[in-house]
Enzyme design. Sequence first.
Site, PDB file in Angstrom:
ATOM      1  N   SER A 155      93.720  99.634 -37.236  1.00  0.00           N
ATOM      2  CA  SER A 155      94.981 100.342 -37.447  1.00  0.00           C
ATOM      3  C   SER A 155      94.853 101.864 -37.370  1.00  0.00           C
ATOM      4  O   SER A 155      95.644 102.525 -36.703  1.00  0.00           O
ATOM      5  CB  SER A 155      95.565  99.939 -38.799  1.00  0.00           C
ATOM      6  OG  SER A 155      94.634 100.164 -39.844  1.00  0.00           O
ATOM      7  N   ARG A 202      86.265  98.318 -51.397  1.00  0.00           N
ATOM      8  CA  ARG A 202      85.647  97.083 -50.900  1.00  0.00           C
ATOM      9  C   ARG A 202      84.150  97.254 -50.619  1.00  0.00           C
ATOM     10  O   ARG A 202      83.566  96.475 -49.873  1.00  0.00           O
ATOM     11  CB  ARG A 202      86.359  96.617 -49.624  1.00  0.00           C
ATOM     12  CG  ARG A 202      87.855  96.404 -49.763  1.00  0.00           C
ATOM     13  CD  ARG A 202      88.365  95.384 -48.750  1.00  0.00           C
ATOM     14  NE  ARG A 202      89.784  95.475 -48.481  1.00  0.00           N
ATOM     15  CZ  ARG A 202      90.761  95.131 -49.316  1.00  0.00           C
ATOM     16  NH1 ARG A 202      90.468  94.709 -50.537  1.00  0.00           N
ATOM     17  NH2 ARG A 202      92.024  95.227 -48.955  1.00  0.00           N
ATOM     18  N   LYS A 258      81.451  93.985 -40.443  1.00  0.00           N
ATOM     19  CA  LYS A 258      82.687  94.700 -40.806  1.00  0.00           C
ATOM     20  C   LYS A 258      82.331  95.778 -41.815  1.00  0.00           C
ATOM     21  O   LYS A 258      81.746  95.499 -42.865  1.00  0.00           O
ATOM     22  CB  LYS A 258      83.684  93.712 -41.395  1.00  0.00           C
ATOM     23  CG  LYS A 258      84.952  94.372 -41.922  1.00  0.00           C
ATOM     24  CD  LYS A 258      86.000  93.336 -42.278  1.00  0.00           C
ATOM     25  CE  LYS A 258      87.207  93.978 -42.938  1.00  0.00           C
ATOM     26  NZ  LYS A 258      88.230  92.988 -43.283  1.00  0.00           N
ATOM     27  N   GLU A 269      73.566  91.355 -40.162  1.00  0.00           N
ATOM     28  CA  GLU A 269      74.793  90.629 -40.549  1.00  0.00           C
ATOM     29  C   GLU A 269      75.269  89.717 -39.419  1.00  0.00           C
ATOM     30  O   GLU A 269      75.632  88.561 -39.644  1.00  0.00           O
ATOM     31  CB  GLU A 269      75.915  91.602 -40.905  1.00  0.00           C
ATOM     32  CG  GLU A 269      75.871  92.132 -42.333  1.00  0.00           C
ATOM     33  CD  GLU A 269      76.487  91.165 -43.346  1.00  0.00           C
ATOM     34  OE1 GLU A 269      76.783  90.019 -42.980  1.00  0.00           O
ATOM     35  OE2 GLU A 269      76.668  91.572 -44.502  1.00  0.00           O
ATOM     36  N   TYR A 288      96.266  96.635 -31.406  1.00  0.00           N
ATOM     37  CA  TYR A 288      97.717  96.855 -31.499  1.00  0.00           C
ATOM     38  C   TYR A 288      98.259  97.458 -30.207  1.00  0.00           C
ATOM     39  O   TYR A 288      99.464  97.487 -29.997  1.00  0.00           O
ATOM     40  CB  TYR A 288      98.025  97.781 -32.695  1.00  0.00           C
ATOM     41  CG  TYR A 288      97.414  97.249 -33.972  1.00  0.00           C
ATOM     42  CD1 TYR A 288      98.001  96.188 -34.662  1.00  0.00           C
ATOM     43  CD2 TYR A 288      96.196  97.754 -34.464  1.00  0.00           C
ATOM     44  CE1 TYR A 288      97.413  95.661 -35.801  1.00  0.00           C
ATOM     45  CE2 TYR A 288      95.608  97.235 -35.606  1.00  0.00           C
ATOM     46  CZ  TYR A 288      96.221  96.190 -36.261  1.00  0.00           C
ATOM     47  OH  TYR A 288      95.626  95.649 -37.376  1.00  0.00           O
ATOM     48  N   CYS A 324      92.917  89.190 -49.395  1.00  0.00           N
ATOM     49  CA  CYS A 324      93.436  90.465 -49.908  1.00  0.00           C
ATOM     50  C   CYS A 324      94.954  90.606 -49.788  1.00  0.00           C
ATOM     51  O   CYS A 324      95.576  91.302 -50.583  1.00  0.00           O
ATOM     52  CB  CYS A 324      92.718  91.633 -49.253  1.00  0.00           C
ATOM     53  SG  CYS A 324      92.560  91.502 -47.476  1.00  0.00           S
ATOM     54  N   LYS A 345      83.782  95.696 -36.418  1.00  0.00           N
ATOM     55  CA  LYS A 345      85.042  96.287 -36.868  1.00  0.00           C
ATOM     56  C   LYS A 345      84.746  97.399 -37.850  1.00  0.00           C
ATOM     57  O   LYS A 345      83.951  97.158 -38.769  1.00  0.00           O
ATOM     58  CB  LYS A 345      85.873  95.200 -37.541  1.00  0.00           C
ATOM     59  CG  LYS A 345      87.167  95.697 -38.138  1.00  0.00           C
ATOM     60  CD  LYS A 345      87.881  94.570 -38.819  1.00  0.00           C
ATOM     61  CE  LYS A 345      89.052  95.166 -39.581  1.00  0.00           C
ATOM     62  NZ  LYS A 345      89.509  94.327 -40.620  1.00  0.00           N
ATOM     63  N   ARG A 378      96.732  98.512 -44.341  1.00  0.00           N
ATOM     64  CA  ARG A 378      97.034  98.111 -45.725  1.00  0.00           C
ATOM     65  C   ARG A 378      98.487  98.427 -46.081  1.00  0.00           C
ATOM     66  O   ARG A 378      99.052  97.784 -46.967  1.00  0.00           O
ATOM     67  CB  ARG A 378      96.031  98.754 -46.687  1.00  0.00           C
ATOM     68  CG  ARG A 378      94.631  98.173 -46.455  1.00  0.00           C
ATOM     69  CD  ARG A 378      93.557  98.791 -47.323  1.00  0.00           C
ATOM     70  NE  ARG A 378      92.225  98.308 -46.896  1.00  0.00           N
ATOM     71  CZ  ARG A 378      91.079  98.806 -47.313  1.00  0.00           C
ATOM     72  NH1 ARG A 378      91.071  99.808 -48.195  1.00  0.00           N
ATOM     73  NH2 ARG A 378      89.941  98.318 -46.883  1.00  0.00           N
ATOM     74  N   CYS A 437      91.316  85.458 -45.160  1.00  0.00           N
ATOM     75  CA  CYS A 437      90.920  86.355 -46.250  1.00  0.00           C
ATOM     76  C   CYS A 437      91.969  86.238 -47.346  1.00  0.00           C
ATOM     77  O   CYS A 437      92.997  85.598 -47.155  1.00  0.00           O
ATOM     78  CB  CYS A 437      90.810  87.794 -45.767  1.00  0.00           C
ATOM     79  SG  CYS A 437      89.740  88.796 -46.836  1.00  0.00           S
TER      80      CYS A 437
END
Length: 323
Positions: free
Chosen positions: A273, A216, A194, A232, A312, A119, A247, A204, A117
């Site tokens: 996150s 987004r 997503k 999708e 994580y 970003c 996600k 972020r 990506c």
Amino acid sequence: MFTRFRRKRLNPVLRDLLQETHLRVDDFIYPLFIKSGEGIKKEVDSMPGVFQMSIDEALKECTVLKNLGIFSIILFGIPDTKDSVGSDAMCDHGIIASSIRAIKEEHPDMFVVTDLCFCEYTDHGHCGVLDPILETVDNDITLTNLQKQAVVHAKAGADMIAPSGMMDGMITAIREGLDGGGFSHIPIMSYSTKFSSAYYGPFRDVAESSPSFGDRRSYQMNPANRKEAILESIADEKEGADILMVKPALAYLDIVRDIKENCSLPLAVYNVSGEYSMLKMAAKAGVIDYEKVMMETMIGFKRAGADIIISYHAKEVAALLNS
Ligand code: PBG
Ligand code: ZN
């Protein structure tokens, strides 16, 4: 009277025999955030236990991961310089290309996935090149750049490419790019479904990738849409993705089940996150039994239909599974 339900719950051995869903260390992919420099290992306030690391520290981290039995990582880069197109991401000496080379050299047995990506690399923080009139990401110029980025990662030694930008036609374009570059053996794990989610907030901070204006929603999905979510992933399956993904995970377990039932490919979930931070902060506040809630959450992903969990929590989960 005990009936057919409770009499099977009385003995712990029988409970284990009858357990329908299992977690394995092999189910997990662990995210790493790489920054240039040396000796950098900076914890992020909003995500206790998650660090921005320089390459040398990431190499040490790989040893820790392998000792836990984790052999898959997904890389995110924090470049020194950002520009309007995200050049660092398409450069053979960019932060991710350099990281892949270093990791594969020292840890050839580590399976290195790269997030594809822009970003983290653009000065405006959006996931591709901007169309000046529409003030959103230009789909097709971004596809061309994604092809370049994919080939740069593959050349550097990436084992699997994971495009996360939600551009239309991204799997077709990346597959063509990889095949044309001599990388037909590299699989694509698509972030196929997503959502545009507030749960990405802490990420972020770590990845320094907040959009400088807007949001987004012109490329990521509306959280309210179930049929579109299935379409999708079906589209990415048809385009030649090798693995699909939902996600975030926790608020979208219905979608995980839907996609499992409507597609045949292996399915990953990204336990994002914000989901991680919620458990960490609740634990800090002393309001939950962190380890139990974490394991219950992970088994929920598997039960819903996930084959792979990007999390994580992976290190902590592995430590518990190994104990
Ligand atoms: C890049 C990307 C994001 C995440 C993974 N890849 C951020 C975003 O889309 O804004 C989020 C991961 C997380 O929150 O843990 N497009
Ligand atoms: Zn992005």
